[in-house]
Design a protein around this motif. Structure first.
Motif, PDB file in Angstrom:
ATOM      1  N   ALA A 102      44.753  35.437  76.951  1.00  0.00           N
ATOM      2  CA  ALA A 102      44.302  36.852  77.945  1.00  0.00           C
ATOM      3  C   ALA A 102      43.329  37.401  76.834  1.00  0.00           C
ATOM      4  O   ALA A 102      42.836  37.223  75.759  1.00  0.00           O
ATOM      5  CB  ALA A 102      45.840  37.884  76.685  1.00  0.00           C
ATOM      6  N   ARG A 103      42.488  38.768  76.732  1.00  0.00           N
ATOM      7  CA  ARG A 103      41.465  39.109  75.852  1.00  0.00           C
ATOM      8  C   ARG A 103      41.934  40.234  74.996  1.00  0.00           C
ATOM      9  O   ARG A 103      43.047  41.315  75.378  1.00  0.00           O
ATOM     10  CB  ARG A 103      40.264  40.262  76.680  1.00  0.00           C
ATOM     11  N   PRO A 104      41.356  40.582  74.084  1.00  0.00           N
ATOM     12  CA  PRO A 104      42.122  41.260  72.962  1.00  0.00           C
ATOM     13  C   PRO A 104      41.592  43.050  72.842  1.00  0.00           C
ATOM     14  O   PRO A 104      40.623  42.904  73.409  1.00  0.00           O
ATOM     15  CB  PRO A 104      41.907  40.872  71.806  1.00  0.00           C
ATOM     16  N   ILE A 105      42.064  43.514  73.045  1.00  0.00           N
ATOM     17  CA  ILE A 105      42.125  45.570  73.554  1.00  0.00           C
ATOM     18  C   ILE A 105      41.905  46.039  72.430  1.00  0.00           C
ATOM     19  O   ILE A 105      43.584  45.821  71.735  1.00  0.00           O
ATOM     20  CB  ILE A 105      41.778  45.495  74.870  1.00  0.00           C
ATOM     21  N   ALA A 106      41.026  46.078  71.460  1.00  0.00           N
ATOM     22  CA  ALA A 106      41.712  47.672  70.754  1.00  0.00           C
ATOM     23  C   ALA A 106      41.498  48.707  70.440  1.00  0.00           C
ATOM     24  O   ALA A 106      42.772  49.556  71.854  1.00  0.00           O
ATOM     25  CB  ALA A 106      40.459  47.288  69.149  1.00  0.00           C
ATOM     26  N   GLY A 107      40.772  49.810  70.660  1.00  0.00           N
ATOM     27  CA  GLY A 107      40.039  50.944  70.719  1.00  0.00           C
ATOM     28  C   GLY A 107      40.051  51.094  72.125  1.00  0.00           C
ATOM     29  O   GLY A 107      40.438  52.192  72.814  1.00  0.00           O
ATOM     30  N   GLY A 108      39.038  49.604  72.625  1.00  0.00           N
ATOM     31  CA  GLY A 108      38.891  50.027  74.348  1.00  0.00           C
ATOM     32  C   GLY A 108      37.482  50.774  74.045  1.00  0.00           C
ATOM     33  O   GLY A 108      37.044  51.363  75.285  1.00  0.00           O
ATOM     34  N   THR A 109      37.124  51.350  73.440  1.00  0.00           N
ATOM     35  CA  THR A 109      35.893  52.060  73.481  1.00  0.00           C
ATOM     36  C   THR A 109      34.281  50.798  73.836  1.00  0.00           C
ATOM     37  O   THR A 109      33.359  51.989  74.064  1.00  0.00           O
ATOM     38  CB  THR A 109      35.415  52.920  71.673  1.00  0.00           C
ATOM     39  N   ASP A 110      34.756  50.439  73.824  1.00  0.00           N
ATOM     40  CA  ASP A 110      33.309  48.787  73.821  1.00  0.00           C
ATOM     41  C   ASP A 110      33.622  48.590  75.423  1.00  0.00           C
ATOM     42  O   ASP A 110      33.549  48.895  76.130  1.00  0.00           O
ATOM     43  CB  ASP A 110      33.320  48.212  72.598  1.00  0.00           C
ATOM     44  N   LEU A 111      35.318  47.726  75.248  1.00  0.00           N
ATOM     45  CA  LEU A 111      35.677  47.224  76.261  1.00  0.00           C
ATOM     46  C   LEU A 111      35.321  47.878  77.856  1.00  0.00           C
ATOM     47  O   LEU A 111      35.246  47.455  78.719  1.00  0.00           O
ATOM     48  CB  LEU A 111      36.800  46.676  76.101  1.00  0.00           C
ATOM     49  N   VAL A 112      36.538  49.109  77.680  1.00  0.00           N
ATOM     50  CA  VAL A 112      36.795  50.225  79.100  1.00  0.00           C
ATOM     51  C   VAL A 112      35.217  50.596  79.666  1.00  0.00           C
ATOM     52  O   VAL A 112      34.616  51.050  80.230  1.00  0.00           O
ATOM     53  CB  VAL A 112      37.369  51.191  78.129  1.00  0.00           C
TER      54      VAL A 112
ATOM     55  N   THR B 111      40.945  51.673  61.905  1.00  0.00           N
ATOM     56  CA  THR B 111      39.969  52.335  62.575  1.00  0.00           C
ATOM     57  C   THR B 111      38.550  53.232  62.291  1.00  0.00           C
ATOM     58  O   THR B 111      39.211  52.926  60.605  1.00  0.00           O
ATOM     59  CB  THR B 111      40.186  53.963  63.571  1.00  0.00           C
ATOM     60  N   HIS B 112      37.554  53.772  62.282  1.00  0.00           N
ATOM     61  CA  HIS B 112      36.726  54.185  61.680  1.00  0.00           C
ATOM     62  C   HIS B 112      37.028  54.989  61.240  1.00  0.00           C
ATOM     63  O   HIS B 112      36.325  55.622  60.136  1.00  0.00           O
ATOM     64  CB  HIS B 112      35.967  54.718  62.671  1.00  0.00           C
ATOM     65  N   ALA B 113      37.657  55.807  61.325  1.00  0.00           N
ATOM     66  CA  ALA B 113      38.837  57.268  60.977  1.00  0.00           C
ATOM     67  C   ALA B 113      38.655  56.877  59.703  1.00  0.00           C
ATOM     68  O   ALA B 113      39.205  57.456  58.880  1.00  0.00           O
ATOM     69  CB  ALA B 113      39.718  58.029  62.121  1.00  0.00           C
TER      70      ALA B 113
ATOM     71  N   GLY C 237      38.750  53.761  67.782  1.00  0.00           N
ATOM     72  CA  GLY C 237      37.882  52.039  67.686  1.00  0.00           C
ATOM     73  C   GLY C 237      37.770  52.105  66.342  1.00  0.00           C
ATOM     74  O   GLY C 237      38.134  52.441  65.294  1.00  0.00           O
ATOM     75  N   THR C 238      37.814  50.678  66.261  1.00  0.00           N
ATOM     76  CA  THR C 238      38.264  50.240  65.471  1.00  0.00           C
ATOM     77  C   THR C 238      36.977  48.959  64.774  1.00  0.00           C
ATOM     78  O   THR C 238      36.219  48.739  65.033  1.00  0.00           O
ATOM     79  CB  THR C 238      39.175  49.106  65.747  1.00  0.00           C
ATOM     80  N   LEU C 239      37.256  48.595  63.032  1.00  0.00           N
ATOM     81  CA  LEU C 239      36.579  47.652  62.467  1.00  0.00           C
ATOM     82  C   LEU C 239      36.343  46.437  63.393  1.00  0.00           C
ATOM     83  O   LEU C 239      34.908  45.592  63.659  1.00  0.00           O
ATOM     84  CB  LEU C 239      36.754  47.670  61.374  1.00  0.00           C
TER      85      LEU C 239
ATOM     86  N   GLY D 169      36.907  45.766  66.638  1.00  0.00           N
ATOM     87  CA  GLY D 169      36.040  45.497  68.120  1.00  0.00           C
ATOM     88  C   GLY D 169      34.446  46.411  67.556  1.00  0.00           C
ATOM     89  O   GLY D 169      33.924  45.065  67.804  1.00  0.00           O
ATOM     90  N   ASN D 170      34.424  46.659  66.509  1.00  0.00           N
ATOM     91  CA  ASN D 170      32.586  46.692  66.456  1.00  0.00           C
ATOM     92  C   ASN D 170      32.062  45.431  65.851  1.00  0.00           C
ATOM     93  O   ASN D 170      31.162  45.239  66.423  1.00  0.00           O
ATOM     94  CB  ASN D 170      32.667  47.349  64.997  1.00  0.00           C
ATOM     95  N   VAL D 171      32.951  44.922  64.925  1.00  0.00           N
ATOM     96  CA  VAL D 171      32.374  43.327  65.179  1.00  0.00           C
ATOM     97  C   VAL D 171      32.528  42.351  65.989  1.00  0.00           C
ATOM     98  O   VAL D 171      31.246  41.222  66.451  1.00  0.00           O
ATOM     99  CB  VAL D 171      33.486  42.559  64.093  1.00  0.00           C
TER     100      VAL D 171
ATOM    101  N   MET E  14      25.553  48.088  65.849  1.00  0.00           N
ATOM    102  CA  MET E  14      27.008  47.624  65.786  1.00  0.00           C
ATOM    103  C   MET E  14      26.368  48.674  63.598  1.00  0.00           C
ATOM    104  O   MET E  14      25.664  47.570  63.441  1.00  0.00           O
ATOM    105  CB  MET E  14      27.717  46.923  65.872  1.00  0.00           C
ATOM    106  N   ASP E  15      27.729  49.285  63.909  1.00  0.00           N
ATOM    107  CA  ASP E  15      27.101  50.064  62.483  1.00  0.00           C
ATOM    108  C   ASP E  15      27.891  49.628  61.517  1.00  0.00           C
ATOM    109  O   ASP E  15      27.390  49.759  60.201  1.00  0.00           O
ATOM    110  CB  ASP E  15      27.119  51.747  62.376  1.00  0.00           C
ATOM    111  N   THR E  16      28.790  48.316  61.210  1.00  0.00           N
ATOM    112  CA  THR E  16      29.654  48.599  60.400  1.00  0.00           C
ATOM    113  C   THR E  16      29.355  47.237  59.846  1.00  0.00           C
ATOM    114  O   THR E  16      29.372  46.214  58.806  1.00  0.00           O
ATOM    115  CB  THR E  16      30.967  48.332  60.185  1.00  0.00           C
TER     116      THR E  16
ATOM    117  N   LEU F 289      41.853  35.326  67.449  1.00  0.00           N
ATOM    118  CA  LEU F 289      41.406  36.387  67.008  1.00  0.00           C
ATOM    119  C   LEU F 289      41.534  37.042  65.619  1.00  0.00           C
ATOM    120  O   LEU F 289      41.406  35.594  64.256  1.00  0.00           O
ATOM    121  CB  LEU F 289      43.207  37.174  67.033  1.00  0.00           C
ATOM    122  N   CYS F 290      40.170  38.155  65.683  1.00  0.00           N
ATOM    123  CA  CYS F 290      39.905  38.190  64.361  1.00  0.00           C
ATOM    124  C   CYS F 290      40.806  39.147  63.626  1.00  0.00           C
ATOM    125  O   CYS F 290      41.067  40.506  64.179  1.00  0.00           O
ATOM    126  CB  CYS F 290      38.414  39.201  64.280  1.00  0.00           C
ATOM    127  N   THR F 291      41.917  38.965  62.194  1.00  0.00           N
ATOM    128  CA  THR F 291      42.794  39.883  61.917  1.00  0.00           C
ATOM    129  C   THR F 291      42.159  40.155  60.801  1.00  0.00           C
ATOM    130  O   THR F 291      42.691  41.542  60.259  1.00  0.00           O
ATOM    131  CB  THR F 291      43.726  38.678  61.138  1.00  0.00           C
TER     132      THR F 291
END
Ligand SMILES: Cc1cc2nc3c(=O)[nH]c(=O)nc-3n(C[C@H](O)[C@H](O)[C@H](O)COP(=O)(O)OP(=O)(O)OC[C@H]3O[C@@H](n4cnc5c(N)ncnc54)[C@H](O)[C@@H]3O)c2cc1C
Lengths: 781, 299
Positions: B20-30, B70-72, B103-105, B107-109, B116-118, B159-161
Motif C-alpha cells: 500500500a501507499r501512504p496517504i496523509a492529508g492527501g493534498t498532493d496525492l488526491v 500538519t502545517h497548521a 497537509g503534513t510535513l 507529505g510535503n517532504v 515544497m516550502d518546508t 514510511l517516513c516517521t
C-alpha cells in the motif's frame, strides 16, 4: 453639489433584499449541475484541440460503437445555420474549418461522464493544419493568413467596415487632431498592451435538456435566458413556443454567461439520444471553450496639449483581439475608442479602432467590455500627460474632465453629470497628497460607462390575500439587483416588499428582457416592473375610491393601506381590496420599458456606428487606490480603494456596495495577476486556476465607497443608473497609476504582474512586449 | 483496490509491506490524481490518525518532528517556532487554512516537489529523515532523499516517521521567505531559507542557505564557509544574494522567467539571512517573515 452619503450596508438592511442568499449560503439552493432527471445521460464535447485547421476526417463511428453511448452528433446532425450578432460567422459544430482550440466538433451522450469522455476521445479527427493568426499587428498585413477566407460570404448586419482579418472598424473624428498636434506645446505618445482575461464565475457552466413530445425544456446557467432561447430557436429552427429556458440559481457570470452557448448543442443531443442530457463544464472547458472572454488590446495613444495642460487633441490607434468568431463583440471597436478617449473635453479627436480576427478563443462581453483596458491605458497616459506639464494628476484632471453641459470627445453634450464630484470625493476620502511610506503611493483613475435601452416587459399580479408576484425576464447573476425590483413594485402599490414574490429566469412565463447584461436590470426591467405595478396601483385606487367614497386620484397607497390624501384615518387595508378583487376583476398588471434612444452627437463623424459613440444615462466614477510596491521583486499590493460613483439614485445600498466591492476585486485581479497567455500555436497556456491567478479574500483591500446621487435626465427608475460594470472599469487604472507613482514610470502591460513591474523598475525591455518609449516633446514638432 | 485506515504505526507498516501507499492529508496525492498527474494508487493506507506521527519532541540534543504533524500545527507549535522558526515560516504560507489543516510535513517532504516550502528550512536546519519499514529503521540525509522532481530514494514499503534536527545554540536563528504574487493559495515561484548562528561578538559562526524551486530539488547554496567571521551587513547580504543567484538553475515557465527567478532568488536569500540573523540576535521577527515585513505585512 448634491452628492449624498449612503449609509454603509450594515445599517438597516432589509432581510428581503437577498431572497436567494440563505439558499446559496446554506447549500439548499439548486444550481443547474444539481439537476437530475429520470434516465438522464451525461454529455461531453470533442474539441478541436488545434487553433486553425481544415478538417479532413471526422469519424464518430468508434464513439457510437461504445456500449452505453446513446448519441453522437456533429454538424451533420443539426440544421446548417450560421449565427452570431453582427456577423453570422459560426455554427454550432465546426464544419470544414476549425478556428480555435475550443471549437466543438461533436457532442456525445452516454450513461456516465467517464463513458461520454471515452467516446469523445474515440472520435477520429484528422486535419490539415493552417497557419494561425495570433499577433494583432501581423494580422493586418496583406500577407497574413486569414481566419475567415471571405467575411462577405456571411450575413452581416449594420454597416461597419470590415475585410481581411478586420471584423469591424470604428473611428471617432472631431476637428483636426493632426493640425492641433502640429501647433501644440507638448505632445505625449504612449503604447499600452493588455492581455486577454476571463470572467471566471465560480460555477462552471452547465446545461440540462429534456424533450417532452416536440417541446424542449433547457435548464442552463445563463445570464440571459431569452438570448439562450432565441439561440436554440435560431440554430435548431424551432419556434419560440417549443423552447423553454429555465435558469436555476446561477453561480456567477460576470458577463461570461451572457449570450447563447451550449443550450442548442445539448437540446439537439438530448433529442438524438431520446433522453434528458446534462452537460457540466470542467474548469478547463470554462477557460477554453466559451465565446466570452475579455479581449486583449494594443493601444497607441498620442495627446497634444497646451503648455498649461489643456488637452487640445487626442489621436489613437486601437487593436482589439476578437478571437475566432464575433460572438457579441461587434461593438467592441467603438466601445474601446470611447474608453481610450475618456471622459475629457478634447476638441480634436482622431481614434481608429479595429476588432481583429485571430485564432484565439472568441472575445465577448465580460463585465464592461473593453472599458477596464481602455480606461487603464487612457488613465496611465493621463498621468504621463500631467507629468509632462508638471501638474499634479488630480489638478490635471480637474482642468480637462467633462462637467455638466460640456461636450465630450465624441461630440455628446452631457446633461447633469457628477464626474467632478466623484473626483473630489474619492481623492479626499483617500487623503490625496498625504505623506506615505516611500514604497506606497496613491493612484487615480476616472471613467464612464453607458446605460443601455432594451426591450423589457414585466407582469404583476396581486393575490386575494394581498401578497403579490412579479413575473420578470430579469436574471439574478449574483448582483442582487432583481431583489430591488420588489422594492420598486412595493413602493408603487404600498405593500411591504417581503410580501412580493419574484418569478424569474423562466422564458415560458416571463415577458422578454435583456436578463443580467449590460448593467440593465434596474434600468430596463425596473422600468417595466414599475409600469406593471402602476397598473395594479391604479386598480387598487379605483377599488379604494369605491370603498371609501373618495376620488381615485386622492387615494394614497402606503404601509399596506389605501387612504385618502390628507385624511389618513379614512383608509382600507390593501388586503381587503385584494380580497374583493379576487372574486371579481383580478388585479393584473403589465409593464413595458420604453426604449430609450442614444443621445445625438454634434460635430463628430464616426465610422462604423455601433451605438457606442454616445452614452445614454452615463455613469461616471473615480477610484483612488493606495498601493504598496516591493521595488526589489515588483510585487504590488492594493491596500485601499476609495471609490465615488455617479450611478444616479441608489435604491438598494447593500446591493450597490456589493457591486462596488466585487468590481474592485475583479479590477485588482485584472490589474495584477489575471492574464491569459498564448503559445505560438494560439492555444491558451494557463487555462487553469493554478496558473491564472485570481485575487483571494486575503488580498482584498479595504474599500471605501461614496455615491454621488445627482439627478440624471433619461435615467432608470427613480433616477437610478447602472452600477454592475462601472466599478470594474477604473480599478486597474488607479492601481496602475499608484504603481507608476512608486516606481517612477508606468508599467505598460496589463496585468501589471510582479515580473513586469520589476522589469519596469530595472529598465529592462519586456521580453513579451514591444513597448515604445514615451516621447515628451516640448514645443511644436 | 484497498483503503486501510491505520490505527497504529505497526498497522501502517504492515499495510505498506503489503504494497500500500501512504496517504496523509492527501493534498498532493488526491489533488495530483484529479489533475491527471498520477492515478490514485490501487492500495492506500491512511496514516493521518496515527498519534505517534503527530508529535513534536525536543531533547537536549535534537528536535524531532513527526511526519504526520500538519502545517497548521507547525506554524504555532512553540518548540517548532522556537527551535526551527524557518519551518514555521514555511508552514504558515502553505496553501490555505484548509490545506494547512490536513497537509503534513511528511507529505510535503515525501512528495519531493522542488517547490515544497518546508524543504529549504529542513535543509538549513540540518534535518535528516527517519524512514521505517516493518523490520528496519534508517536515517537518510535530505540531499540523498530527494533525487529529482517528485522523486525520492525511499523504497516501497518505507514510511517516513519523522524529521530530526540537531539542537542548536541559543544564538541561532532561522527564517524562510517566499516570493508571493498573492497572499494565499500561492505556490513557490522561488523561496529561500537561512539559518545563522552568531558568535559572541555578533559575527557569523555558521550560515546555511537553501533555495526553493530553482533546481530539480531543493538546492543548498555551497561555499558559504568563507563568510564565517563576517558581520551581517549589506556587503555580506549582497554576497549571499549573488551566490544564490549564481548557483540557481531556474527554468522559465508560466510563473516566471529564468531571468526573473535568478534575480529573485538572490533577493529571497538576502531577506532570509537578514531575518535569520535578527532572530539569532534575539530580535523579534514574527512568523511568517512574509507577513512580518515588506509588501506582505499586515496593514
Ligand atoms: C490548494 C493547495 C495549496 C498548496 N500549497 C502549498 C504550498 O504553499 N506549499 C507547499 O509546499 N505545498 C503546498 N501544497 C501541497 C501540499 O499541500 C503539501 O505538499 C502537503 O504538505 C502535502 O502533505 P499531505 O499530508 O497532504 O501529503 P499526501 O498528499 O497525503 O502525500 C503526498 C505524497 O507523500 C507520500 N507520503 C505522505 N506521507 C508520507 C509518509 N509519512 N511517509 C512516506 N510517504 C508519505 C504519499 O504517498 C504521497 O506520495 C498545496 C496543495 C494544495 C492542494
Amino acid at each position: 453639489m448634491t452628492e449624498a452619503m449612503v449609509p454603509a450596508p450594515s445599517e438597516d438592511v432589509p432581510a428581503f433584499v437577498r431572497a436567494d442568499g440563505p439558499d446559496k449560503v446554506t447549500g439548499s439552493g439548486r444550481y443547474t449541475a444539481d439537476i437530475t432527471l429520470t434516465g438522464m445521460l451525461a454529455a461531453k464535447f470533442r474539441y478541436a484541440g488545434v487553433s486553425h485547421a481544415r478538417i479532413t476526417r471526422l469519424d464518430v463511428e468508434p464513439a457510437r460503437a461504445i456500449p452505453g453511448v446513446f448519441a453522437v452528433i456533429t454538424a451533420d446532425d443539426v440544421p446548417d445555420v450560421e449565427f452570431s450578432y453582427g456577423i453570422a460567422d459560426r455554427r454550432l459544430f465546426a464544419k470544414d474549418v476549425v478556428r480555435f482550440e475550443g471549437e466543438v466538433l461533436a457532442a456525445v451522450a452516454a450513461l456516465t461522464p467517464e463513458l461520454a469522455q471515452q467516446a469523445a476521445d474515440a472520435i477520429i479527427f484528422e486535419y490539415d493544419e493552417l497557419q494561425v493568426v495570433t499577433d494583432l499587428e501581423a494580422a493586418l498585413a496583406d500577407s497574413s493568413p486569414l481566419v475567415h477566407d471571405d467575411l462577405d460570404a456571411y450575413t452581416i448586419t449594420g454597416d461597419t467596415p470590415h475585410g481581411g482579418n478586420v471584423a469591424t472598424h470604428s473611428s471617432i473624428t472631431v476637428g483636426d487632431a493632426g493640425a492641433a498636434r502640429e501647433s501644440a506645446d507638448v505632445v505625449v505618445s504612449s503604447r499600452y498592451v493588455a492581455d486577454a482575461s476571463h470572467a471566471v464565475p465560480i460555477e462552471p457552466r452547465a446545461v440540462v435538456a429534456q424533450w417532452e413530445g416536440d417541446k424542449v425544456t433547457v435548464y442552463t446557467s445563463t445570464q440571459v435566458p431569452f438570448d439562450a432561447r432565441n439561440g436554440v430557436c435560431e440554430t435548431l429552427e424551432l419556434p419560440a413556443s417549443r423552447v423553454r429556458v429555465i435558469v436555476p440559481h446561477l453561480g456567477g457570470g460576470f458577463g461570461g454567461k451572457c449570450g447563447f452557448h451550449y443550450e442548442a448543442h445539448i437540446a439537439a443531443l438530448s433529442r438524438a439520444a431520446g433522453r434528458p442530457v446534462k452537460l457540466v463544464f470542467s474548469r478547463w472547458e470554462e477557460f477554453v471553450a466559451p465565446d466570452r472572454r475579455r479581449e486583449g488590446m494594443i493601444i497607441d495613444v498620442t495627446t497634444s496639449m497646451a503648455a498649461d495642460g489643456t488637452i487640445v487633441a487626442r489621436e489613437a490607434d486601437i487593436l482589439v483581439d476578437n478571437g475566432a468568431y464575433i460572438a457579441d463583440a461587434s461593438f467592441f471597436a467603438q466601445a474601446a475608442a470611447m474608453h481610450v478617449a475618456g471622459p475629457y473635453r478634447i476638441p480634436n479627436v482622431r481614434i481608429d479602432s479595429k476588432l481583429i480576427y485571430t485564432n484565439h478563443q472568441p472575445s465577448g462581453s465580460v463585465r464592461a467590455p473593453t472599458a477596464p483596458q481602455g480606461c487603464w491605458a487612457s488613465e496611465l497616459h493621463t498621468d504621463e500627460l500631467a507629468a509632462a506639464v508638471g501638474l499634479d494628476p488630480l489638478e490635471f484632471r480637474r482642468r480637462n474632465i467633462v462637467r455638466t453641459g460640456d461636450v465630450g470627445p465624441s461630440g455628446q453634450t452631457y446633461e447633469e453629470i457628477g464626474l467632478e464630484q466623484c473626483l473630489e470625493l474619492a481623492s479626499t476620502s483617500a487623503g490625496w497628497g498625504r505623506d506615505l511610506p516611500d514604497d506606497e503611493a496613491l493612484g487615480v483613475g476616472i471613467g464612464w460607462w453607458p446605460s443601455f435601452g432594451a426591450p423589457a416587459g414585466a407582469y404583476m399580479k396581486m393575490h386575494g390575500d394581498g401578497s403579490a408576484q412579479i413575473i420578470t425576464g430579469a436574471n439574478e447573476c449574483g448582483t442582487g439587483s432583481v431583489m430591488t425590483l420588489r422594492m420598486l413594485a412595493a413602493d408603487e402599490i404600498g405593500i411591504d416588499p417581503s410580501a412580493i414574490e419574484l418569478i424569474y429566469q423562466d422564458t415560458a412565463v416571463a415577458p422578454v428582457g435583456p436578463g443580467a447584461s449590460g448593467s440593465q436590470t434596474l434600468f430596463n426591467h425596473g422600468r417595466a416592473v414599475e409600469g406593471a405595478a402602476r397598473q395594479i396601483a391604479d386598480q387598487l385606487r379605483d377599488l379604494a375610491a369605491d370603498h371609501l367614497e373618495a376620488n381615485a386620484d386622492d387615494i394614497v397607497l402606503a404601509d399596506g393601506k389605501a387612504s385618502v390624501a390628507g385624511s389618513p384615518a379614512i383608509a382600507v387595508d390593501i388586503s381587503e381590496l385584494a380580497a374583493t378583487a379576487a372574486s371579481g376583476e383580478l388585479l393584473l398588471g403589465k409593464g413595458n420599458a420604453e426604449i430609450r434612444d442614444w443621445p445625438t452627437l454634434s460635430g463628430s463623424s464616426c465610422l462604423g456606428e455601433q451605438g457606442f459613440s454616445s452614452f445614454l444615462a452615463p455613469q461616471f466614477f473615480c477610484h483612488v487606490s493606495r498601493v504598496r510596491v516591493d521595488r526589489d521583486t515588483g510585487v504590488a499590493r492594493v491596500l485601499e480603494v476609495h471609490t465615488a460613483h455617479d450611478s444616479g439614485t441608489i435604491l438598494n445600498p447593500m446591493a450597490a456596495h456589493g457591486q462596488i466591492e466585487g468590481g474592485v476585486m475583479m479590477g485588482v485581479g485584472q490589474a495584477l495577476t489575471e492574464g491569459t497567455r498564448h503559445g505560438d500555436d494560439a492555444r491558451q497556456l494557463n487555462p487553469a486556476l493554478l496558473e491564472y491567478k485570481l485575487q483571494t479574500i486575503a488580498d482584498a483591500p479595504s474599500i471605501h465607497t461614496q455615491f454621488v446621487e445627482i439627478f440624471t435626465p433619461n435615467a432608470g427608475p427613480k433616477g437610478s443608473k447602472g452600477l454592475a460594470e462601472a466599478p470594474n472599469v477604473p480599478t486597474a487604472a488607479s492601481v496602475g497609476n499608484a504603481i507608476a507613482a512608486v516606481i517612477g514610470k508606468p508599467v505598460r502591460r496589463l496585468p501589471m504582474t510582479a515580473e513586469r513591474v520589476w522589469e519596469a523598475v530595472e529598465g529592462l525591455d519586456q521580453p513579451d512586449s514591444s513597448t515604445d518609449a514615451t516621447t515628451y516633446t516640448g514645443g511644436a514638432q | 483496490m484497498s483503503f486501510t485506515i491505520a490505527t497504529s504505526l505497526d498497522d501502517a507498516l504492515a499495510a505498506l509491506a503489503d504494497g500500500a501507499r501512504p496517504i496523509a492529508g492527501g493534498t498532493d496525492l488526491v489533488v495530483g490524481a484529479r489533475q491527471g498527474k498520477d492515478p490514485l494508487p490501487q492500495n492506500l493506507v491512511a496514516i493521518d490518525r496515527l498519534g505517534e506521527l503527530a508529535r513534536v519532541e525536543v531533547t537536549d540534543s535534537e528536535i524531532r518532528i513527526g511526519a504526520g504533524v500538519t502545517h497548521a500545527q507547525l506554524m504555532v507549535d512553540a518548540s517548532v517556532v522556537d527551535h526551527c522558526t524557518a519551518i514555521a515560516d514555511a508552514a504558515a504560507l502553505v496553501g490555505s487554512p484548509a490545506t494547512r489543516n490536513v497537509g503534513t510535513l511528511g507529505g510535503n517532504v515525501m512528495n519531493g516537489s522542488p517547490a515544497m516550502d518546508t524543504g529549504a528550512p529542513l535543509v538549513v536546519l540540518g534535518a535528516t529523515a527517519e524512514l521505517r519499514t516493518a523490520s528496519a529503521t534508517r536515517t537518510v540525509a535530505l540531499d540523498e532523499l530527494w533525487t529529482g522532481p517528485g522523486q525520492t530514494s525511499a523504497q516501497p514499503g518505507e514510511l517516513c516517521t519523522a524529521l530530526v534536527m540537531p539542537a542548536r545554540p541559543a544564538t541561532s536563528g532561522s527564517a524562510y521567505v517566499r516570493l508571493e504574487y498573492r497572499r494565499t493559495m500561492e505556490i513557490a515561484v522561488v523561496g529561500a531559507a537561512a539559518s545563522v548562528t552568531l558568535a559572541s561578538d555578533g559575527a557569523i559562526e555558521s550560515l546555511r542557505v537553501a533555495l526553493t524551486a530553482v533546481a530539480p530539488t531543493i538546492l543548498e547554496v555551497t561555499g558559504l564557509d568563507d563568510l564565517s567571521g563576517s558581520t551581517v551587513d549589506d556587503g555580506l547580504l549582497a554576497s549571499v544574494a549573488e551566490r544564490a543567484s549564481g548557483q540557481a538553475t531556474p527554468i522559465t515557465d508560466l510563473r516566471a522567467s529564468d531571468r526573473y527567478r535568478s534575480k529573485m532568488i538572490g533577493v529571497m536569500a538576502r531577506r532570509a539571512v537578514e531575518a535569520a540573523a535578527m532572530r539569532a540576535r534575539g530580535e523579534a521577527v514574527a512568523v511568517p517573515v512574509n507577513r512580518a515585513t515588506g509588501v506582505g505585512a499586515a496593514e
